[in-house]
Design a protein around this motif. Structure first.
Motif, mmCIF file in Angstrom:
data_model
loop_
_atom_site.group_PDB
_atom_site.id
_atom_site.type_symbol
_atom_site.label_atom_id
_atom_site.label_comp_id
_atom_site.label_asym_id
_atom_site.label_seq_id
_atom_site.Cartn_x
_atom_site.Cartn_y
_atom_site.Cartn_z
ATOM 1 N N LYS A 301 -43.706 20.391 87.153
ATOM 2 C CA LYS A 301 -43.734 21.787 86.954
ATOM 3 C C LYS A 301 -42.366 21.916 86.411
ATOM 4 C CE LYS A 301 -43.951 26.060 88.639
ATOM 5 N NZ LYS A 301 -44.837 27.494 89.980
ATOM 6 N N VAL A 302 -41.340 21.064 86.006
ATOM 7 C CA VAL A 302 -40.694 21.584 84.429
ATOM 8 C C VAL A 302 -40.362 20.467 84.356
ATOM 9 C CG1 VAL A 302 -38.086 22.329 84.716
ATOM 10 C CG2 VAL A 302 -39.584 23.396 86.557
ATOM 11 N N PRO A 303 -40.614 20.677 82.561
ATOM 12 C CA PRO A 303 -40.752 21.333 81.576
ATOM 13 C C PRO A 303 -42.066 22.035 81.416
ATOM 14 C CG PRO A 303 -40.578 20.226 80.241
ATOM 15 C CD PRO A 303 -40.401 19.381 81.603
ATOM 16 N N GLU A 312 -29.139 28.917 84.295
ATOM 17 C CA GLU A 312 -28.564 30.243 84.837
ATOM 18 C C GLU A 312 -28.404 29.764 85.966
ATOM 19 O OE1 GLU A 312 -32.556 32.432 85.736
ATOM 20 O OE2 GLU A 312 -33.259 32.526 83.740
ATOM 21 N N VAL A 313 -28.486 28.552 86.708
ATOM 22 C CA VAL A 313 -27.829 27.966 87.826
ATOM 23 C C VAL A 313 -25.806 28.043 87.845
ATOM 24 C CG1 VAL A 313 -27.100 25.284 86.619
ATOM 25 C CG2 VAL A 313 -27.063 25.977 89.237
ATOM 26 N N LEU A 314 -25.215 28.147 86.425
ATOM 27 C CA LEU A 314 -24.212 28.178 86.564
ATOM 28 C C LEU A 314 -23.628 29.835 86.811
ATOM 29 C CD1 LEU A 314 -23.247 27.380 82.784
ATOM 30 C CD2 LEU A 314 -23.260 26.063 85.141
ATOM 31 N N LEU A 315 -24.532 30.771 86.833
ATOM 32 C CA LEU A 315 -24.121 31.907 88.242
ATOM 33 C C LEU A 315 -24.333 31.805 89.322
ATOM 34 C CD1 LEU A 315 -27.280 34.113 86.324
ATOM 35 C CD2 LEU A 315 -24.362 34.724 85.343
ATOM 36 N N ALA A 316 -24.638 30.907 90.231
ATOM 37 C CA ALA A 316 -24.588 30.970 90.800
ATOM 38 C C ALA A 316 -22.658 31.018 91.311
ATOM 39 C CB ALA A 316 -24.605 29.734 92.105
ATOM 40 N N PHE A 317 -21.889 29.639 90.710
ATOM 41 C CA PHE A 317 -21.160 29.921 90.226
ATOM 42 C C PHE A 317 -19.547 31.050 90.927
ATOM 43 C CE2 PHE A 317 -21.805 25.790 88.912
ATOM 44 C CZ PHE A 317 -21.620 24.575 89.609
ATOM 45 N N ILE A 318 -20.809 32.325 89.708
ATOM 46 C CA ILE A 318 -19.778 33.376 90.232
ATOM 47 C C ILE A 318 -20.056 34.291 91.072
ATOM 48 C CG2 ILE A 318 -19.720 35.368 88.067
ATOM 49 C CD1 ILE A 318 -20.208 33.709 86.039
ATOM 50 N N TYR A 319 -21.312 34.024 92.009
ATOM 51 C CA TYR A 319 -22.244 35.514 92.978
ATOM 52 C C TYR A 319 -21.238 35.151 93.541
ATOM 53 C CZ TYR A 319 -26.293 34.868 89.681
ATOM 54 O OH TYR A 319 -27.559 35.357 89.473
ATOM 55 N N PRO A 320 -20.034 34.240 94.315
ATOM 56 C CA PRO A 320 -19.532 34.328 95.425
ATOM 57 C C PRO A 320 -18.320 35.046 95.402
ATOM 58 C CG PRO A 320 -20.316 31.801 95.390
ATOM 59 C CD PRO A 320 -20.654 32.682 94.033
ATOM 60 N N LEU A 321 -18.427 35.201 93.432
ATOM 61 C CA LEU A 321 -16.577 35.562 93.420
ATOM 62 C C LEU A 321 -16.568 37.165 93.343
ATOM 63 C CD1 LEU A 321 -15.644 33.335 90.264
ATOM 64 C CD2 LEU A 321 -14.519 33.329 93.028
ATOM 65 N N ASN A 338 -35.813 30.183 93.824
ATOM 66 C CA ASN A 338 -35.669 28.725 93.052
ATOM 67 C C ASN A 338 -37.090 27.989 93.348
ATOM 68 O OD1 ASN A 338 -33.091 29.288 92.093
ATOM 69 N ND2 ASN A 338 -31.753 28.079 93.311
ATOM 70 N N ILE A 339 -37.435 27.802 95.271
ATOM 71 C CA ILE A 339 -38.673 27.103 95.730
ATOM 72 C C ILE A 339 -39.508 27.397 94.904
ATOM 73 C CG2 ILE A 339 -39.715 26.652 97.500
ATOM 74 C CD1 ILE A 339 -37.682 24.608 96.910
ATOM 75 N N ARG A 340 -39.822 29.249 94.730
ATOM 76 C CA ARG A 340 -41.355 29.627 94.591
ATOM 77 C C ARG A 340 -41.365 29.446 92.265
ATOM 78 N NH1 ARG A 340 -42.271 33.287 91.059
ATOM 79 N NH2 ARG A 340 -39.770 34.110 90.309
ATOM 80 N N ARG A 341 -39.704 29.505 91.957
ATOM 81 C CA ARG A 341 -40.151 29.543 90.531
ATOM 82 C C ARG A 341 -40.552 28.410 90.271
ATOM 83 N NH1 ARG A 341 -35.158 31.476 86.498
ATOM 84 N NH2 ARG A 341 -36.066 30.571 84.613
ATOM 85 N N PHE A 342 -39.772 27.300 90.786
ATOM 86 C CA PHE A 342 -39.627 25.909 89.981
ATOM 87 C C PHE A 342 -40.922 24.546 91.045
ATOM 88 C CE2 PHE A 342 -35.717 27.173 89.338
ATOM 89 C CZ PHE A 342 -35.837 27.204 87.735
ATOM 90 N N THR A 343 -41.818 25.063 92.126
ATOM 91 C CA THR A 343 -42.289 23.857 92.407
ATOM 92 C C THR A 343 -43.334 24.602 92.959
ATOM 93 O OG1 THR A 343 -41.788 24.751 94.858
ATOM 94 C CG2 THR A 343 -39.754 23.493 93.391
ATOM 95 N N THR A 344 -44.699 23.844 93.298
ATOM 96 C CA THR A 344 -45.259 24.835 94.291
ATOM 97 C C THR A 344 -45.778 24.683 95.673
ATOM 98 O OG1 THR A 344 -46.531 21.630 93.353
ATOM 99 C CG2 THR A 344 -46.856 23.630 92.157
ATOM 100 N N TYR A 362 -31.348 19.384 87.508
ATOM 101 C CA TYR A 362 -32.910 19.319 86.564
ATOM 102 C C TYR A 362 -33.401 20.168 86.180
ATOM 103 C CZ TYR A 362 -37.570 17.450 84.819
ATOM 104 O OH TYR A 362 -38.593 17.583 84.375
ATOM 105 N N VAL A 363 -33.813 21.404 86.164
ATOM 106 C CA VAL A 363 -34.474 22.382 86.195
ATOM 107 C C VAL A 363 -33.692 23.744 85.021
ATOM 108 C CG1 VAL A 363 -35.797 22.938 88.690
ATOM 109 C CG2 VAL A 363 -33.903 24.163 88.573
ATOM 110 N N ASN A 364 -32.613 23.315 85.168
ATOM 111 C CA ASN A 364 -31.953 23.747 84.418
ATOM 112 C C ASN A 364 -31.312 23.048 83.160
ATOM 113 O OD1 ASN A 364 -30.768 26.437 85.216
ATOM 114 N ND2 ASN A 364 -30.871 25.613 86.860
ATOM 115 N N PHE A 365 -30.940 21.167 83.341
ATOM 116 C CA PHE A 365 -30.890 21.210 82.062
ATOM 117 C C PHE A 365 -31.664 19.834 82.045
ATOM 118 C CE2 PHE A 365 -26.896 23.030 83.764
ATOM 119 C CZ PHE A 365 -26.948 24.342 83.330
#
Length: 443
Positions: A301-303, A312-321, A338-344, A362-365
């Motif tokens: 599906k991507v790209p 955007e995946v890098l935000l996951a490192f900030i959320y827990p803080l 993520n499943i809804r957005r990047f897969t079928t 992969y879906v980010n970079f």
């Protein structure tokens, strides 16, 4: 050297017998190498990182490769395309976890465990304190199933850590305490229908506990242990779907306990082993660990139909803080978006499937996700080594490694779940050590 030679033999056999591609054969042989390394390290060191890399290789490389051999139509993309990303990404993840050199000074963790035993000789009651905290967390989870992790799940994990404290301190209460924790862990499994915690905690207990054995484990002993682990996993996979079908509703909080049904299912499987050892069940159990379907669907599906997320995946490192108390709309773990957005692929409210950190890379970079996989492995390794540095001052911190990494063992979940689990556990442990020291209790 023996592990490398055997992996090479499997590589050549795979090319010949299965008529597989170079990538598929290399994927299977590399998976075998990581598994043999994990088995080899059991009893020598606290092989948590080896366990993570072995499970990652199984889910991302070995199971998809065999699926391509037997049922290629079930995979979303062509084998060459999938392994063109998944294989180097998994190898990069392994390199990040373990480094490129073999430092013999790191081969054994036995002396760390010996320091723990000596340290706990004057702290034998610490296990009782941790058991009490764990019991409170267990009760909170029963009364408020959706309670925040800091007041439910994380305190409940202290039950398992109390077992390690009791075992290594040789506490007089260790036998009844261990028995009670086993009962509570089984009760929690029956109540929730979630079998992963039970399996992974038992696995981590073996990984940590075997390091202290006075007589090193033989290959035969390790083979027996691994055999029991796979048999246990096979039984779990056999009863899990039927048990959940009869005890789960449509929503996450619609779950009921049925100890009678659980016992009935276990007796049935042990009485009629042919229900376990048949092609249909083995394939279903095997396919359950196929992370290639999720990653492959994302690559399809991507790209082409969905743009790269570009970090955007890098935000996951900030959320827990950021505590949810100060951010009511903070993203939930589980990977649904993520499943809804990047897969079928489809999923339901009471189940979840995830891209895994490798898939999110992969879906980010795009193929830059290979570098991301290396850096993620490096991060997990750095946290692991940081614990051993702290253990020079407080040896017992070693016993908290299972709690830190229990959420990172599998690739069946997303980065926010794995990293969030590690960060939240680390914060909880730090607060616990600080607060107990303030009231005169040393952990």
């Amino acid at each position: 050297m023996g592990r490398l030679i055997l992996s090479l033999v499997i590589f050549l056999v795979s090319l010949w017998l299965a008529a597989s591609s170079f990538y598929e054969a290399l994927a299977v042989s590399f998976s075998l190498y990581t598994f043999l390394t994990f088995v080899h390290r059991i009893g020598q060191r606290i092989a948590i990182l080896e366990c993570i890399s072995a499970i990652a290789s199984l889910e991302i490389l070995a199971v998809p490769a065999v699926t391509y051999w037997m049922f290629p139509a079930s995979m979303p993309i062509e084998s060459v395309t999938y392994f063109g990303y998944a294989l180097p990404a998994c190898i990069a993840f392994y390199a990040g976890l373990h480094g490129f050199t073999n430092n013999s000074s790191e081969d054994s963790h036995r002396h760390y465990i010996q320091h723990v035993i000596e340290y706990l000789q004057h702290r034998k009651t610490a296990c009782l304190f941790l058991f009490f905290i764990g019991l409170v967390g267990f009760l909170v989870k029963i009364v408020i199933p959706l309670a925040p992790a800091f007041v439910g799940t994380l305190p409940m994990y202290c039950l398992l850590i109390s077992v390690l404290y009791a075992y290594y301190s040789r506490s007089a209460y260790r036998t009844p305490l261990i028995g009670l924790v086993v009962i509570l862990l089984l009760a929690n499994t029956v109540r929730t229908g979630m079998f992963g915690d039970l399996f992974f905690w038992v696995l981590l207990a073996l990984v940590l506990g075997t390091v202290s054995f006075s007589i090193p484990l033989t290959i035969r002993s390790k083979t027996v242990l691994i055999g029991f682990a796979f048999a246990f996993l096979l039984v779990i996979q056999s009863i899990k779907a039927e048990y959940r079908y009869n005890t789960w509703g449509h929503l996450r909080n619609e779950r009921t306990a049925n100890a009678g049904l659980m016992t009935e299912l276990l007796i049935d499987r042990l009485t009629y082993p042919e229900k376990l050892l048949n092609i249909r069940h083995l394939f279903a159990s095997f396919g359950r660990f196929n992370q290639g379907i999720m990653i492959g669907s994302a690559m399809a599906k991507v790209p082409v139909h969905e743009a790269y997320a570009n970090g955007e995946v890098l935000l996951a490192f900030i959320y827990p803080l950021v505590p949810r108390l100060f951010w009511s709309d903070k993203p939930q773990t589980g990977g649904y978006e993520n499943i809804r957005r990047f897969t079928t692929l489809t999923q339901f409210e009471n189940t979840s499937i995830n891209l895994s950190p490798v898939g999110e890379g992969y879906v980010n970079f795009g193929y830059g996700g290979i570098l991301f996989a290396y850096l993620y492995g490096l991060l997990l390794r750095g946290c692991f080594q940081a614990v051993f540095i702290m253990a020079e001052r407080v040896p017992s911190v070693i016993l908290w490694l299972p709690m830190l990494y229990v959420g990172c063992l599998t690739m069946e979940t997303d980065l926010l779940s794995t990293w969030g689990s590690l960060v939240n556990s680390a914060l909880f442990i730090a607060i616990l050590f600080w607060s107990t020291k303030g009231i005169g209790i040393e952990l």
